[in-house]
Design a protein around this motif. Structure first.
Motif, mmCIF file in Angstrom:
data_model
loop_
_atom_site.group_PDB
_atom_site.id
_atom_site.type_symbol
_atom_site.label_atom_id
_atom_site.label_comp_id
_atom_site.label_asym_id
_atom_site.label_seq_id
_atom_site.Cartn_x
_atom_site.Cartn_y
_atom_site.Cartn_z
ATOM 1 N N GLY A 52 0.795 -1.218 0.000
ATOM 2 C CA GLY A 52 0.000 0.000 0.000
ATOM 3 C C GLY A 52 0.823 1.262 0.000
ATOM 4 N N TRP A 53 2.160 1.139 0.095
ATOM 5 C CA TRP A 53 3.050 2.306 0.085
ATOM 6 C C TRP A 53 3.742 2.392 -1.270
ATOM 7 C CZ3 TRP A 53 4.066 5.294 4.588
ATOM 8 C CH2 TRP A 53 3.474 4.803 5.744
ATOM 9 N N LEU A 54 3.977 3.606 -1.719
ATOM 10 C CA LEU A 54 4.826 3.808 -2.890
ATOM 11 C C LEU A 54 6.254 3.977 -2.400
ATOM 12 C CD1 LEU A 54 2.770 6.237 -5.141
ATOM 13 C CD2 LEU A 54 3.307 3.856 -5.598
ATOM 14 N N VAL A 55 7.171 3.151 -2.917
ATOM 15 C CA VAL A 55 8.557 3.183 -2.474
ATOM 16 C C VAL A 55 9.446 3.517 -3.664
ATOM 17 C CG1 VAL A 55 10.413 1.869 -1.408
ATOM 18 C CG2 VAL A 55 8.038 1.412 -0.763
ATOM 19 N N LEU A 56 10.318 4.525 -3.487
ATOM 20 C CA LEU A 56 11.269 4.834 -4.542
ATOM 21 C C LEU A 56 12.217 3.651 -4.704
ATOM 22 C CD1 LEU A 56 12.144 8.530 -3.717
ATOM 23 C CD2 LEU A 56 10.850 7.706 -5.651
ATOM 24 N N ARG A 57 12.285 3.126 -5.938
ATOM 25 C CA ARG A 57 13.141 1.976 -6.179
ATOM 26 C C ARG A 57 14.579 2.333 -5.832
ATOM 27 N NH1 ARG A 57 11.903 -1.379 -11.330
ATOM 28 N NH2 ARG A 57 10.220 -1.926 -9.893
ATOM 29 N N HIS A 90 5.901 6.472 0.734
ATOM 30 C CA HIS A 90 5.012 7.472 0.162
ATOM 31 C C HIS A 90 3.619 6.870 0.033
ATOM 32 C CE1 HIS A 90 3.868 10.145 -3.543
ATOM 33 N NE2 HIS A 90 3.279 10.543 -2.422
ATOM 34 N N GLU A 91 2.707 7.306 0.884
ATOM 35 C CA GLU A 91 1.336 6.819 0.831
ATOM 36 C C GLU A 91 0.499 7.815 0.036
ATOM 37 O OE1 GLU A 91 -2.111 4.977 3.736
ATOM 38 O OE2 GLU A 91 -0.278 5.807 4.582
ATOM 39 N N PRO A 92 -0.048 7.411 -1.090
ATOM 40 C CA PRO A 92 -0.790 8.343 -1.950
ATOM 41 C C PRO A 92 -2.139 8.723 -1.359
ATOM 42 C CG PRO A 92 -0.923 6.117 -2.811
ATOM 43 C CD PRO A 92 0.022 6.055 -1.651
ATOM 44 N N LEU A 93 -2.816 9.617 -2.066
ATOM 45 C CA LEU A 93 -4.092 10.138 -1.593
ATOM 46 C C LEU A 93 -5.090 9.029 -1.295
ATOM 47 C CD1 LEU A 93 -5.852 12.684 -1.108
ATOM 48 C CD2 LEU A 93 -6.557 12.512 -3.504
ATOM 49 N N TRP A 152 -2.664 11.765 2.822
ATOM 50 C CA TRP A 152 -1.464 11.251 2.179
ATOM 51 C C TRP A 152 -0.278 11.524 3.085
ATOM 52 C CZ3 TRP A 152 2.420 14.720 1.281
ATOM 53 C CH2 TRP A 152 2.071 16.073 1.129
ATOM 54 N N SER A 153 0.847 10.870 2.788
ATOM 55 C CA SER A 153 2.042 11.078 3.613
ATOM 56 C C SER A 153 3.291 10.769 2.802
ATOM 57 C CB SER A 153 2.006 10.203 4.873
ATOM 58 O OG SER A 153 2.018 8.830 4.529
ATOM 59 N N TYR A 154 4.394 11.346 3.254
ATOM 60 C CA TYR A 154 5.704 11.080 2.670
ATOM 61 C C TYR A 154 6.701 11.074 3.814
ATOM 62 C CZ TYR A 154 9.400 11.124 -0.880
ATOM 63 O OH TYR A 154 10.462 10.785 -1.686
ATOM 64 N N ARG A 155 7.227 9.891 4.126
ATOM 65 C CA ARG A 155 8.129 9.733 5.266
ATOM 66 C C ARG A 155 9.440 9.091 4.801
ATOM 67 N NH1 ARG A 155 4.310 9.384 9.691
ATOM 68 N NH2 ARG A 155 6.072 9.470 11.160
ATOM 69 N N GLY A 211 -0.770 14.782 -2.891
ATOM 70 C CA GLY A 211 0.425 14.089 -2.459
ATOM 71 C C GLY A 211 1.236 13.539 -3.611
ATOM 72 N N GLU A 212 0.817 13.799 -4.831
ATOM 73 C CA GLU A 212 1.519 13.300 -6.009
ATOM 74 C C GLU A 212 2.888 13.965 -6.133
ATOM 75 O OE1 GLU A 212 1.031 13.482 -10.905
ATOM 76 O OE2 GLU A 212 -0.539 14.242 -9.566
ATOM 77 N N VAL A 213 3.895 13.185 -6.561
ATOM 78 C CA VAL A 213 5.228 13.733 -6.791
ATOM 79 C C VAL A 213 5.211 14.551 -8.071
ATOM 80 C CG1 VAL A 213 7.644 13.200 -7.257
ATOM 81 C CG2 VAL A 213 6.385 11.866 -5.554
ATOM 82 N N ILE A 214 5.517 15.837 -7.937
ATOM 83 C CA ILE A 214 5.558 16.753 -9.083
ATOM 84 C C ILE A 214 6.941 16.744 -9.731
ATOM 85 C CG2 ILE A 214 5.276 19.147 -9.820
ATOM 86 C CD1 ILE A 214 2.696 17.758 -8.978
ATOM 87 N N GLY A 215 7.967 16.670 -8.914
ATOM 88 C CA GLY A 215 9.335 16.663 -9.412
ATOM 89 C C GLY A 215 10.291 16.203 -8.342
ATOM 90 N N GLU A 216 11.452 15.700 -8.780
ATOM 91 C CA GLU A 216 12.501 15.305 -7.844
ATOM 92 C C GLU A 216 13.822 15.807 -8.406
ATOM 93 O OE1 GLU A 216 14.472 11.452 -5.606
ATOM 94 O OE2 GLU A 216 12.919 11.159 -7.129
ATOM 95 N N HIS A 217 14.614 16.453 -7.554
ATOM 96 C CA HIS A 217 15.815 17.133 -8.012
ATOM 97 C C HIS A 217 17.005 16.789 -7.134
ATOM 98 C CE1 HIS A 217 12.978 19.717 -10.259
ATOM 99 N NE2 HIS A 217 12.272 19.682 -9.142
ATOM 100 N N GLU A 218 18.163 16.660 -7.753
ATOM 101 C CA GLU A 218 19.400 16.483 -6.998
ATOM 102 C C GLU A 218 19.723 17.773 -6.249
ATOM 103 O OE1 GLU A 218 22.186 15.557 -10.021
ATOM 104 O OE2 GLU A 218 21.872 13.393 -9.847
ATOM 105 N N GLU A 219 20.226 17.619 -5.037
ATOM 106 C CA GLU A 219 20.585 18.799 -4.257
ATOM 107 C C GLU A 219 21.682 18.436 -3.279
ATOM 108 O OE1 GLU A 219 18.173 22.441 -2.161
ATOM 109 O OE2 GLU A 219 17.490 21.335 -3.912
ATOM 110 N N MET A 220 22.684 19.268 -3.186
ATOM 111 C CA MET A 220 23.759 19.039 -2.231
ATOM 112 C C MET A 220 23.345 19.620 -0.885
ATOM 113 S SD MET A 220 26.622 17.588 -1.820
ATOM 114 C CE MET A 220 27.405 17.414 -3.423
#
Length: 460
Positions: A25-30, A37-40, A98-101, A154-163
């Motif tokens: 039931g969770w979305l997990v970044l591979r 990441h639990e969606p709406l 929704w949640s993102y942990r 709770g949808e992922v709009i974008g993901e960016h590298e960051e130092m």
């Protein structure tokens, strides 16, 4: 204040492609099992900001969470900003939407002014949250990412590298972008500061405005994080000459809407500050004034329209025993003594100085007259901690025709909340831990007993 806790590491136009799998039931970044990441789930309620409250309506708890979270309004509820991520709650019911942990590491979060965008930053490699995390000077930091979420779905709009530098628990000024509804805003530390907006979807540059401040023959000595509104952003800087300047930008195209300097406006002082109050900008003139219950507070008397630059409020006359306790989007909240000890009444005046509402003859008994106040349309809420008969939420009608009602809290609060110093109380339970959101009034519970976990209470 200038921070160097986070350092942007943007590759222009670069974006990491998200690959996800569904696990229980969770979305997990591979490749990163820490992310949950639990969606709406369910539908948001359509309730607006309550005009008053009569009871505690719900309670949300996470027994495994640590720390003392903050809260931010969402379009239909509230966002709980935890040490390991965020949880979106429906304002009317307190149900999770929704949640993102992220497990086992520090997390930093930011929310746009409207709540439409939620940002979560965390390092690629786990870091112990119990460490102080102070970065050594010249540290290049660690590789991390910024995940941008839609505040409603709770949808992922974008993901960016960051130092990221070692400590992501506080905001920097030059080294971390600010979340806006239009994109990611940064202030490249040029001699007179630039402003740069990038897309929060793919990192593409949207606009660049150079030299925000004139500063005469000097350079910008220090600045603070920009104050962001849905359509505009206001940046404050102190020049090497000691003069303070404000510049407001249109978030759509980066054009300068207005600017002002301390040479023109006496209320712009070098040791002052700015604060967003709803859709307006409050200016802290760095003046401390006496409070009758002891301690001091900062005087915010000047209020500015962030779009036009018009000064809409220039303070209020504190007649007789009346004194200013809060500057609001709707005007100035004042309080005054009664004949009884530690019993006060409250009055709301518009920016024109006229009385808009008052609690009337029925006053509020309190030990900290200027703390834990939340004015609503129909009533004034006053949290009163540390009393012998139990902790209460007093609901004082503005009409003043009936006595204030009291809503009992489920557990006794930490006695340190009874401090009479406004700076202390705002840190313990300030405007990001006791606020009105669509559907309810919410409060982060700080109980007297060590219960563990985190609890948020909702009142309707």
């Amino acid at each position: 204040m200038i921070g160097s806790l986070l350092r942007s590491w943007w590759c222009r136009g670069a974006v990491i492609v998200l690959v996800v799998v569904l696990v229980g039931g969770w979305l997990v970044l591979r490749g990163d099992s820490r992310v949950r990441h639990e969606p709406l789930s369910g539908e948001w309620s359509s309730d607006g900001i309550p005009g008053t409250v009569t009871e505690q309506a719900w309670e949300w708890s996470d027994e495994e969470a640590v720390g003392f979270p903050t809260l931010s309004p969402l379009p239909s509820g509230v966002l709980v900003r935890l040490e390991d991520g965020v949880v979106a709650l429906d304002g009317a019911s307190g149900e999770e939407r929704w949640s993102y942990r992220v497990e086992g590491t520090r997390v930093w979060t930011d929310v746009s002014a409207s709540g439409e965008r939620v940002h979560v930053l965390f390092p690629d490699e786990p870091q112990d949250r119990s460490e102080n995390g102070a970065a050594s000077e010249g540290s290049e930091g660690v590789a991390g990412r910024r995940v941008v979420l839609d505040g409603a779905t709770g949808e992922v709009i974008g993901e960016h590298e960051e130092m990221l530098l070692d400590d992501v628990s506080e905001l920097g000024v030059f080294d971390v972008d600010a979340a806006t509804d239009a994109g990611l805003l940064s202030l490249p530390p040029e001699p007179r500061l630039d402003a740069l907006l990038r897309s929060d979807v793919d990192g593409e540059e949207l606009w660049l405005t150079e030299d925000l401040f004139s500063c005469g023959d000097s350079k910008v000595e220090r600045t603070e994080r920009p104050v962001v509104f849905p359509e505009t952003v206001v940046v404050r800087a102190v020049c090497g000459s000691g003069e303070t300047e404000l510049t407001a930008l249109n978030l759509d195209d980066g054009s300068v809407l207005w600017s002002m300097t301390g040479a023109d406006e006496e209320f712009l002082v070098s040791d002052g500050g700015l604060r967003r109050i709803g859709g307006l900008l409050a200016v802290d003139e760095a003046g401390s004034v006496y409070e009758p219950e002891g301690g001091t507070r900062y005087a915010e008397t000047v209020v500015i329209d962030p779009v036009s630059g018009e000064v809409v409020g220039e303070g209020v006359e504190e007649r007789g025993d009346r004194f200013l306790v809060r500057t609001l989007e709707t005007g100035y909240l004042l309080s005054g003594r009664t004949d009884e000890e530690r019993v006060y009444n409250y009055e709301l005046r518009g920016f024109d100085g006229e009385t808009v509402a008052a609690t009337g003859e029925y006053a509020v008994s309190t030990q900290a007259v200027s703390a834990y106040l939340l004015p609503l349309e129909e009533s004034l809420l006053k949290l009163e901690p540390g009393r012998g008969t139990g902790d209460l939420l007093t609901v004082a009608p503005w009409a003043g025709e009936t006595e204030p009602e009291q809503v009992a809290l489920p557990r006794r609060l930490d006695t340190s909340l009874a401090s009479q110093d406004r700076e202390v109380t705002m840190d313990l339970l300030g405007e990001d831990r006791f606020l009105a959101v669509p559907g309810s009034v919410v409060m982060v519970e700080r109980p007297e007993e060590d219960r563990g976990g985190v609890t948020v209470l909702g009142f309707r």
